[in-house]
Design an enzyme around this catalytic site. Structure first.
Site, PDB file in Angstrom:
ATOM      1  N   GLY A  70       4.502   4.133   2.974  1.00 36.89           N
ATOM      2  CA  GLY A  70       4.039   2.893   2.353  1.00 36.89           C
ATOM      3  C   GLY A  70       4.140   1.758   3.352  1.00 36.89           C
ATOM      4  CE  LYS A  71       4.750  -1.703   8.185  1.00 45.30           C
ATOM      5  NZ  LYS A  71       5.710  -1.021   9.086  1.00 45.30           N
ATOM      6  N   GLY A  72       3.817  -2.942   3.422  1.00 48.01           N
ATOM      7  CA  GLY A  72       3.415  -4.133   2.687  1.00 48.01           C
ATOM      8  C   GLY A  72       3.576  -5.361   3.537  1.00 48.01           C
ATOM      9  CB  VAL A 124      -0.951   0.004   1.220  1.00 48.91           C
ATOM     10  CG1 VAL A 124      -1.714   1.324   1.291  1.00 48.91           C
ATOM     11  CG2 VAL A 124      -1.938  -1.159   1.133  1.00 48.91           C
ATOM     12  CG  ASP A 168       6.866  -4.199  10.174  1.00 49.65           C
ATOM     13  OD1 ASP A 168       7.100  -3.122  10.751  1.00 49.65           O
ATOM     14  OD2 ASP A 168       5.852  -4.879  10.428  1.00 49.65           O
TER      15      ASP A 168
END
Ligand code: NAD
Length: 434
Positions: free
Chosen positions: A119-121, A74, A160
């Site tokens: 962002g992040k995923g 995202v 992460d």
């Protein structure tokens, strides 16, 4: 829980769900935007990510069979620079959680004034169930599924929960090979948190814990807490929790209780943070650590300390945990560890909550240093990384303290306000295309 529907979210068609992490996070950010009286267009833009990508991809398992995995990326906002944010490998990864974490990344980068967006995923997978070979094939296949949706000038992943330097190395190598970047300069800047030998930065592994300790350096004296005498407890003893503890040990703080996914432990006389880290590395969790007694989860939360540091997963501290917690300061190492109702309860009970976008910003800040080093073909010393990190974390902590006084609000609202002021200033300059 978010207590009432936010008008911007309603306008965007969200069905009010007080337990939804994205709605909780967006509601808090939008409340801060209201406090600043920010223009509606800015609130609308920030209330949804720019891009939400979902991919399904097969991976050959060691048994010879194939499994299909679901992955996300995202990209919330890139006003200030390329999207930036971690990749999580965990069974409960969901689109709403990833959206929420990407919004927090936009806020975090803006708070620290980094030239990066949010962002992040992640991938829905239990990494503990995979062999090393399966993990490598999954990482490479996921990276190839993302293709050009990541890149050193566009979107830069990092570790992460459930991912580490080795995985980042595979991710960078895959990207460089599938895009031809292997033949060009600074292709490895596509990912941060890489192993040192492959363009990683000094200080990246401990960065989030180090940043948290720098924030405490600024905040605790104002709250009449002396780090050399304080007691503290930690939820989660992974990267963030264990590094924070190891660095607090150097300052003389006493670690009395730890909770992780394997159990909870207590030692009123204090535990050795380095020994415990080595134990967790070997045994997978704190359960069975000899120099402490096993306790149940309720006892852990009720145990009195000066500072509690949640450093595990989101929403672990709900209203009922909030009523048990017995500390003066709660420093959020994890992202969004408190539900909004717990937040309110802690405030009523006089607990000072130091928000995640400040406390854990050290990770993305050293990631930024790594990206910068890769692009400039430089290598910074550990000392330079620490000095620069301290400077940026102290400045961010001061900004939050000043705004909390000016706006007469809590630290979380102040942190969001500071980030939003910066985003507003840049939108004011750039305008909205066309
Ligand atoms: P990690 O995978 O290294 O550690 C996670 C820890 O959480 C482990 O100790 C695990 O035992 C614990 N945990 C998991 N489920 C639990 C449960 N139900 N009860 C108690 N403990 C539980 O992850 P990390 O990198 O340390 O990340 C922790 C948090 O910090 C996450 O919210 C992450 O998004 C955030 N964060 C991490 C970084 C970073 O640089 N690693 C940067 C910013 C924010």
């Amino acid at each position: 829980m978010a207590s009432a529907p936010n008008t911007i979210l309603s306008e965007l068609g969200f069905r009010f769900d007080p337990n939804n992490l994205y709605q909780q996070t967006a509601t808090q950010v939008l409340a801060a935007a209201e406090l600043l009286d920010l223009p509606t267009f800015l609130q609308l833009i920030l209330a949804q990510p720019k891009n939400e990508l979902m991919v399904h991809f097969p991976v050959r398992m060691d048994s010879g069979s194939y499994k299909l995995f679901k992955g996300y990326r995202v990209q919330h906002n890139n006003l200030l620079g390329p999207y930036k944010g971690g990749m999580r490998f965990h069974p409960s990864v969901s689109l709403d959680d990833v959206k929420s974490l990407s919004l927090l990344m936009t806020m975090k980068c803006a708070l620290v004034r980094l030239p990066l967006g949010g962002g992040k995923g992640g991938v829905q997978v239990d990494p503990r169930q995979l062999s090393k070979g399966e993990m490598m094939r999954l990482t490479r296949r996921f990276t190839s599924a993302l293709g050009d949706n990541i890149g050193p000038d566009y979107d830069i992943p990092a570790p992460d929960v459930g991912t580490n330097a080795e995985i980042m190395g595979w991710m960078a190598d895959t990207y460089m090979n599938i895009t031809g970047r292997a033949q060009r300069s600074y292709g490895n800047a596509v990912v941060t948190g890489k192993p040192l030998a492959f363009g990683g930065s000094e200080g990246r592994e401990k960065a989030t814990g180090q940043g948290l300790v720098f924030v405490l350096e600024v905040m605790l004296p104002a709250m009449h807490i002396d780090p050399a005498k304080m007691t503290y407890s930690v939820i989660g003893y992974g990267n963030v929790g264990s590094w924070t503890a190891r660095l607090l040990k150097e300052r003389g703080s006493k670690l009395t209780a730890v909770l992780d996914h394997t159990g909870a432990i207590l030692n009123h006389s204090g535990m050795d943070a380095d020994e415990l880290a080595a134990y967790v590395q070997q045994n997978g969790g704190v359960k069975g650590y000899a120099d402490a007694e096993a306790i149940d989860t309720d006892t852990f939360y009720k145990h009195e300390v000066d500072v509690m540091i949640p450093a595990a997963l989101e929403q672990m501290i709900d209203e009922s945990r909030g009523s048990q917690i017995n500390c003066k300061v709660l420093a959020e190492g994890a992202n969004a560890p408190c539900t909004p109702l717990a937040d309110r309860m802690l405030e009523q009970r006089g607990v000072q909550v130091l928000p995640a976008i400040l406390c854990n910003a050290g990770g993305v800040t050293v990631s930024y240093f790594e990206w910068k080093q890769n692009r400039q073909a430089e290598r910074w010393s550990a000392q330079k990384v620490d000095d620069e990190l301290r400077r940026l974390m102290h400045a961010a902590a001061d900004r939050v303290t000043d705004l909390a006084k000016e706006k007469k609000c809590d630290m979380r609202a102040a942190a969001y306000c500071s980030a939003l002021q910066y985003l507003d200033e840049v939108y004011e300059i750039r305008g909205v295309f066309p």
